[in-house]
Design a protein around this motif. Structure first.
Motif, PDB file in Angstrom:
ATOM      1  N   THR A 379      -0.357 -14.599  -7.515  1.00  7.62           N
ATOM      2  CA  THR A 379       0.308 -13.629  -6.641  1.00  7.62           C
ATOM      3  C   THR A 379       1.174 -12.643  -7.400  1.00  7.62           C
ATOM      4  O   THR A 379       1.393 -11.522  -6.932  1.00  7.62           O
ATOM      5  N   SER A 380       1.690 -13.067  -8.548  1.00  2.19           N
ATOM      6  CA  SER A 380       2.546 -12.147  -9.309  1.00  2.19           C
ATOM      7  C   SER A 380       1.738 -11.046  -9.977  1.00  2.19           C
ATOM      8  O   SER A 380       2.267  -9.981 -10.283  1.00  2.19           O
ATOM      9  N   LYS A 381       0.465 -11.303 -10.200  1.00  2.00           N
ATOM     10  CA  LYS A 381      -0.378 -10.334 -10.893  1.00  2.00           C
ATOM     11  C   LYS A 381      -1.294  -9.556  -9.934  1.00  2.00           C
ATOM     12  O   LYS A 381      -1.713  -8.449 -10.232  1.00  2.00           O
ATOM     13  N   ILE A 382      -1.626 -10.168  -8.811  1.00  2.00           N
ATOM     14  CA  ILE A 382      -2.561  -9.549  -7.863  1.00  2.00           C
ATOM     15  C   ILE A 382      -1.812  -9.218  -6.585  1.00  2.00           C
ATOM     16  O   ILE A 382      -1.382 -10.120  -5.849  1.00  2.00           O
ATOM     17  N   LYS A 383      -1.632  -7.927  -6.324  1.00  3.52           N
ATOM     18  CA  LYS A 383      -0.842  -7.517  -5.171  1.00  3.52           C
ATOM     19  C   LYS A 383      -1.624  -7.608  -3.860  1.00  3.52           C
ATOM     20  O   LYS A 383      -1.040  -7.824  -2.806  1.00  3.52           O
ATOM     21  N   ASP A 384      -2.950  -7.450  -3.922  1.00  2.00           N
ATOM     22  CA  ASP A 384      -3.775  -7.504  -2.712  1.00  2.00           C
ATOM     23  C   ASP A 384      -3.780  -8.938  -2.181  1.00  2.00           C
ATOM     24  O   ASP A 384      -4.331  -9.842  -2.826  1.00  2.00           O
ATOM     25  N   PRO A 385      -3.176  -9.227  -1.026  1.00  2.00           N
ATOM     26  CA  PRO A 385      -3.091 -10.605  -0.524  1.00  2.00           C
ATOM     27  C   PRO A 385      -4.446 -11.212  -0.226  1.00  2.00           C
ATOM     28  O   PRO A 385      -4.644 -12.409  -0.409  1.00  2.00           O
ATOM     29  N   ILE A 413      -2.615  -6.057 -11.106  1.00  2.00           N
ATOM     30  CA  ILE A 413      -3.714  -5.466 -10.327  1.00  2.00           C
ATOM     31  C   ILE A 413      -3.161  -5.005  -8.985  1.00  2.00           C
ATOM     32  O   ILE A 413      -2.806  -5.830  -8.126  1.00  2.00           O
ATOM     33  N   PRO A 414      -3.054  -3.703  -8.772  1.00  4.58           N
ATOM     34  CA  PRO A 414      -2.459  -3.194  -7.529  1.00  4.58           C
ATOM     35  C   PRO A 414      -3.408  -3.345  -6.338  1.00  4.58           C
ATOM     36  O   PRO A 414      -4.586  -3.641  -6.494  1.00  4.58           O
ATOM     37  N   GLU A 415      -2.886  -3.100  -5.181  1.00  5.88           N
ATOM     38  CA  GLU A 415      -3.702  -3.133  -3.970  1.00  5.88           C
ATOM     39  C   GLU A 415      -4.542  -1.857  -3.926  1.00  5.88           C
ATOM     40  O   GLU A 415      -4.034  -0.771  -4.213  1.00  5.88           O
ATOM     41  N   PRO A 416      -5.821  -1.933  -3.589  1.00  2.00           N
ATOM     42  CA  PRO A 416      -6.684  -0.745  -3.603  1.00  2.00           C
ATOM     43  C   PRO A 416      -6.371   0.185  -2.435  1.00  2.00           C
ATOM     44  O   PRO A 416      -5.837  -0.228  -1.409  1.00  2.00           O
ATOM     45  N   ARG A 417      -6.758   1.449  -2.622  1.00  2.00           N
ATOM     46  CA  ARG A 417      -6.549   2.424  -1.554  1.00  2.00           C
ATOM     47  C   ARG A 417      -7.449   2.119  -0.359  1.00  2.00           C
ATOM     48  O   ARG A 417      -7.025   2.235   0.788  1.00  2.00           O
ATOM     49  N   ASP A 418      -8.687   1.718  -0.628  1.00  2.00           N
ATOM     50  CA  ASP A 418      -9.664   1.448   0.436  1.00  2.00           C
ATOM     51  C   ASP A 418      -9.872  -0.062   0.559  1.00  2.00           C
ATOM     52  O   ASP A 418     -10.284  -0.718  -0.407  1.00  2.00           O
ATOM     53  N   PRO A 419      -9.597  -0.662   1.729  1.00  2.00           N
ATOM     54  CA  PRO A 419      -9.806  -2.110   1.900  1.00  2.00           C
ATOM     55  C   PRO A 419     -11.254  -2.536   1.647  1.00  2.00           C
ATOM     56  O   PRO A 419     -11.495  -3.707   1.341  1.00  2.00           O
TER      57      PRO A 419
END
Length: 533
Positions: A379-385, A413-419
């Motif tokens: 969770t600390s590295k991957i923002k997309d739940p 790794i940020p959350e993507p713009r498009d789900p």
């Protein structure tokens, strides 16, 4: 009241019998007339030949010139009459006096009939006349001596009763032949009727017409488009659903009779007819309209006589989209987490019943510490739940299978713009991890390492396992739809991975050797979402 329909076999038998009967009647009339003429000509020829033969006989010539040999003429002509089976053989002199006759008492008397005048003047003749023995066909031939002087004549008669009997016998033979022909025709009609019914699967014409109407109704009512081509690859059938899709693609609304190659150049039906092999669940685009197509050859008596294509615009696509979103992977990950959780609860319950509180305290602390480390790492590295939860589910699934799965996130790794990117990545990661876990299940070293990277809008994944490896000669085939060495019903996971990467503009590379494990490299575009979200 509904009119009763005749059976196909009955109709065929009736028609064949009528045709055979009419043919035989006409043939009987023609043959009878011909045979009558032939019999009459044959009898006349026979009488003529016998009269000529007798006229050239030395016995006859000597008997006419020498009165002492007259008795020999009677003996000779009786033998000829008997052997030739004629009514009479009469030898007469130039005055028409008989020198021979079947009735010896009539010898020496004048020939009766009046038709002997021509022959006494040296001319052969034929006639039908009535004499002392009744009506007959008569042949006359003159008799000449060695000086070529006519010295008499020969008359040979064949009874007309025998002619009529011959004609009747011939007619009887024709009738017998006609009856046999009718019987053979009936038998042939029955055989043909049974053969035709066998070809038609025992169906009557009224039933075939009903099935045809039902088929047309069914074809026009289904939501799936249907196109059929004949042996010449010309379009022979198109239903309403297909016309609707063609209309959306801007194609002609009346394709019947057009060559399929001209109407839909990329249809693939010609290829199916050449190979004789079906092509199922193939993707195709018609002027921007995406469809899923099934193509099958139409085979009759082991010969390809056409092909049929069925396709859908939305239904199959939606089903495939559900598979690509990773819904199954979500469910499997949740199931594995639930199963792992229940196992841990059973351990805690057991320690409580045994009153091993110290060990229970230590076990709970270990669980919490391990869970915190595992969760915090992801969770600390991957923002997309969704992606983070999915990966943690895979960790539980690997433990359940007895596989050591290590996750290393080298970058944030940020959350993507498009789900939709998340859904495609879940499909890619889920299928690749499942293959790696399955590949190491029966190996001594059961380890899988997944490394995740992100930099400048690019996502990278490196997946390494200690499994059985893949032969180099089949690495390119494992991404084909339905290709699998694990049995039927498999071979779709890596195909879906390939399709998802195509949508993400990504690429994939595999390095593997038989018995040395496998490493998969994945790179794809990953557009970061708004940081203020």
């Amino acid at each position: 009241m509904k009119k009763k329909q005749l059976k196909l076999s009955t109709i065929i038998i009736l028609f064949v019998c009528i045709i055979v009967l009419v043919s035989l009647v006409i043939t009987d009339l023609l043959i009878s007339r011909t045979i009558n003429d032939n019999i009459e000509a044959s009898i006349e020829e026979k009488a003529k030949v016998v009269s000529r033969t007798v006229s050239h006989s030395t016995i006859v010539k000597n008997g006419l010139e020498n009165k002492d040999d007259t008795n020999k003429i009677q003996e000779y002509t009786l033998d000829i009459q008997k052997s030739a089976e004629v009514l009479f053989v009469v030898v007469m002199d130039m005055e028409g006096i008989r020198k021979s006759h079947p009735d010896p008492e009539r010898i020496g008397k004048h020939f009766v009939g009046g038709d002997e005048k021509d022959v006494l003047q040296g001319m052969e003749s034929m006639s039908i006349s009535k004499g002392t023995l009744g009506k007959s066909v008569r042949a006359f031939s003159p008799v000449y001596n060695e000086n070529n002087q006519q010295i008499g004549a020969v008359a040979v008669g064949i009874s007309l009763n025998r002619v009529e009997e011959a004609l009747k016998q011939s007619h009887r033979n024709i009738l017998v032949g006609s009856v046999i022909g009718i019987i053979v025709g009936i038998i042939g009609a029955v055989i043909i009727a049974r053969y035709i019914k066998k070809i038609l699967f025992g169906l009557e014409p009224i039933t075939i017409a009903k099935i045809l109407e039902e088929r047309n109704t069914m074809l026009q009512s289904v939501h799936e488009g249907v196109v059929a081509v004949n042996r010449d690859t010309s379009i022979s059938l198109v239903n309403k659903s297909a016309l609707k899709i063609f209309s959306e693609a801007g194609l002609n609304s009346d394709p019947i009779g057009l060559p399929i190659k001209e109407y839909m150049p990329q249809t693939g039906l010609e290829r199916v007819m050449e190979t004789g092999e079906p092509e199922l669940d193939e993707e195709q685009t018609i002027n921007g309209v995406s469809i899923l197509v099934n193509r099958v050859p139409l085979i009759v008596n082991k010969e390809v006589v056409g092909a049929i294509s069925t396709f859908r615009d939305k239904t199959e696509v939606n089903l495939l989209a559900e598979e690509l979103t990773g819904a199954k992977s979500y469910a499997e990950a949740l199931r594995a987490q639930s199963h792992e959780f229940m196992n841990k609860m059973h351990v805690i319950l057991g320690l409580m019943k045994m009153k091993e509180y110290i060990r229970l305290n230590r076990y709970i602390n270990e669980l919490v510490s391990f869970q915190v480390d595992e969760v915090s790492t992801v969770t600390s590295k991957i923002k997309d739940p969704a992606l983070a939860g999915f990966i943690m589910g895979k960790l539980s699934y690997a433990r359940e299978k007895g596989i050591a799965l290590f996750i290393e996130c080298h970058d944030f790794i940020p959350e993507p713009r498009d789900p939709a990117i998340t859904h495609e990545l879940i499909t890619v990661i889920g299928n690749l991890l499942d293959n790696s876990i399955e590949a190491t299940t029966d190996c001594k070293d059961k380890e899988v390492l997944m490394e995740l990277f992100y930099q400048d809008g690019r996502f990278e994944l490196i997946l390494t396992d200690t499994g059985k490896g893949i032969s180099e000669d089949i690495i390119q085939d494992i991404f084909l739809k339905g290709y699998s060495l694990k049995g039927e019903g498999r071979g779709y996971g890596l195909f879906l991975v390939k399709k998802s990467l195509e949508k993400l503009n990504g690429n994939l590379h595999v390095e593997s050797k038989k018995g040395s494990g496998t490493t998969v490299y994945v790179q794809t575009a990953y557009e970061e979402g708004d940081k203020n979200d």
